[in-house]
Enzyme design. Structure first.
Site, PDB file in Angstrom:
ATOM      1  N   ARG A  21       7.126   6.039   1.416  1.00  0.00           N
ATOM      2  CA  ARG A  21       7.043   5.043   0.670  1.00  0.00           C
ATOM      3  C   ARG A  21       7.123   4.946  -0.900  1.00  0.00           C
ATOM      4  O   ARG A  21       7.339   4.253  -1.496  1.00  0.00           O
ATOM      5  CB  ARG A  21       5.405   4.175   0.808  1.00  0.00           C
ATOM      6  CG  ARG A  21       5.439   3.633   2.379  1.00  0.00           C
ATOM      7  CD  ARG A  21       4.076   3.044   2.715  1.00  0.00           C
ATOM      8  NE  ARG A  21       3.883   2.414   3.817  1.00  0.00           N
ATOM      9  CZ  ARG A  21       2.880   1.600   4.237  1.00  0.00           C
ATOM     10  NH1 ARG A  21       2.150   0.883   3.386  1.00  0.00           N
ATOM     11  NH2 ARG A  21       3.171   1.419   5.576  1.00  0.00           N
TER      12      ARG A  21
ATOM     13  N   GLU B 167       0.785  -1.434  -0.027  1.00  0.00           N
ATOM     14  CA  GLU B 167      -0.084   0.027   0.053  1.00  0.00           C
ATOM     15  C   GLU B 167       0.952   1.226   0.176  1.00  0.00           C
ATOM     16  O   GLU B 167       1.845   1.454   0.721  1.00  0.00           O
ATOM     17  CB  GLU B 167      -0.956   0.082   1.235  1.00  0.00           C
ATOM     18  CG  GLU B 167      -1.757   1.232   1.477  1.00  0.00           C
ATOM     19  CD  GLU B 167      -2.268   1.679   2.920  1.00  0.00           C
ATOM     20  OE1 GLU B 167      -2.651   2.545   3.100  1.00  0.00           O
ATOM     21  OE2 GLU B 167      -2.078   0.579   3.588  1.00  0.00           O
TER      22      GLU B 167
END
Length: 430
Positions: free
Chosen positions: A397, A355
């Site tokens: 991320r 994710e």
């Protein structure tokens, strides 16, 4: 927060829908509390009527020839008894209402009917994939080995300065992290029509209650040791959505929809993540996001979710990072969300999609807590707005994804074309 009127009239439906989230709503307790509250209200109304009648007796006694003082004295004892009973009834009604409010605050949002059935992330439904994972002619490393090999990423320094789940970036990687942030903000404001905002990184309890982090998820927050209840913001969703708390917006503001983009650091205790993702930058106590928030009319929120998710996808495509879009099942859906899409980026170092963005429609759930409303020109009355938000993207991320997807055999990292102008023309970090 759920609409109590809707809950009363659709108790079985609400209970069934909440069950798809794995939440068992205590219907019996709700009905008992609601009945007690109604009875307390009836008692209060009856006592107020009695008081009114007793007060009229003063005039009757005066008309019968008694003085004002005599008439008041004769009625005073009766009024004192009624006032004491009325005070008790009002306090009881308030206490019962507080119990009802606490129950509703702890009840999650109802999933949209289009949300897939399922109990965990294993039951999420893939909607689409974009891009093809790169085939390497060498054994790809994960982002920690890449960053440490460059001498520009250190968990040891982060642990020395603060503790576990903190990371220090240096030189080219620190600049790349900043470049990603600027690229995202520029794209969302220039290409997608968002207004950039700068907000406090510390929020009060009212703000967290408004967006649903309190009271249920206090253990996930960093609370400051101050006289007033202050918290480090867990996500820009909180301060940005609270921009419309206790506001009645004009219809001209919400017909196109309010669209905010905001870069903030985020702070989470990760209380429920013991043992998960302890290596690297996937799950940190401190990280950064570019958050997208939309405030729209109820009839526009479904389309707004698709658009907002598309804006986050545009960043991944511009960076040429393979990803997939999944619809979260009921069991994996967040507390306040009625529908959520997750974007999962391909990480060669883990040979998995992870994710990188979560985009949600909250319906009027947050707006009811916030009392965020707009004036409907057809009725002239204030109505609740719908709120949405999503990461566009999680910066750390995204850095992880760039490092792993653009790594080279010699340990260097190519810079995506979209970022090179933000890096002063550099094409690689070595």
């Amino acid at each position: 927060m759920l609409d109590i009127k809707f809950l009363r009239n659709n108790l079985d439906l609400v209970s069934d829908r909440l069950r798809t989230k794995g939440f068992l709503f205590d219907s019996a307790s709700f009905l008992a509390l609601d009945a007690k509250r109604k009875q307390a209200d009836v008692t209060s109304q009856n006592l107020q009527a009695e008081r009114k009648q007793a007060s009229k007796k003063v005039g009757q006694l005066i008309s019968q020839g008694k003085s004002v003082d005599e008439a008041k004295a004769e009625v005073a004892e009766t009024l004192a008894v009624i006032d004491a009973q009325l005070s008790d009834a009002v306090n009881e009604a308030k206490a019962i209402q507080a119990e009802l409010d606490a129950m509703l605050m702890a009840t999650p949002n109802i999933p949209c009917v289009s949300v897939p059935q399922g109990e965990s992330e294993a039951d999420n439904v893939e909607i689409t994939r974009w891009g093809t994972p790169r085939e390497f002619d060498f054994e790809p490393k994960d982002h920690v080995d890449i960053g440490e090999g460059l001498g520009q990423l250190s968990q040891e320094l982060g642990a020395k300065i603060a503790g576990s789940r903190f990371t220090v970036l240096q030189a080219g990687l620190a600049r790349l992290h900043r470049a990603l942030t600027q690229f995202m903000i520029d794209t969302h404001t220039s290409a997608h029509g968002y207004q950039e905002v700068y907000v406090p990184y510390i929020v009060n309890a009212e703000s967290l209650q408004g967006t649903g982090q309190l009271p249920k998820f206090e253990e996930d927050l960093f609370k400051l040791n101050t006289e007033q209840a202050f918290y480090l913001t867990p996500t820009a969703e909180v301060p940005v959505t609270n921009l419309v708390r206790d506001v009645i917006l004009d219809s001209s503001e919400v017909e196109p929809g309010l669209k905010f983009a905001c870069h903030t650091p985020c702070f989470r205790s990760e209380a429920g993540a013991s043992g998960r993702d302890t290596r690297g930058m996937i799950r940190q106590h401190q990280f950064e996001k570019v958050e997208l928030v939309q405030i729209v009319r109820p009839e526009d929120s479904e389309a707004a979710l698709e658009a907002l998710t598309g804006h986050a996808e545009a960043i991944l495509r511009a960076l040429e990072l393979p990803y997939r879009k999944v619809a979260l099942c009921g069991g994996d859906l967040g507390f306040s969300a009625q529908k959520t899409y997750d974007l999962e980026v391909w990480l060669p170092g883990q040979l998995a999609y992870r994710e990188i963005s979560s985009c949600s429609n909250f319906g009027d759930y947050q707006a009811r807590r916030l009392q965020a409303r707009w004036r409907n020109p057809e009725t002239g009355k204030p109505e609740l707005v719908h709120t949405l938000n999503g990461s566009g993207l999680a910066v750390g991320r995204t850095l992880v994804a760039v490092l792993e997807n653009y790594q080279q055999a010699d340990g260097s990292v190519q810079i995506p074309a979209a970022l090179q102008s933000y890096m002063g023309g550099l094409t690689s970090i070595g």
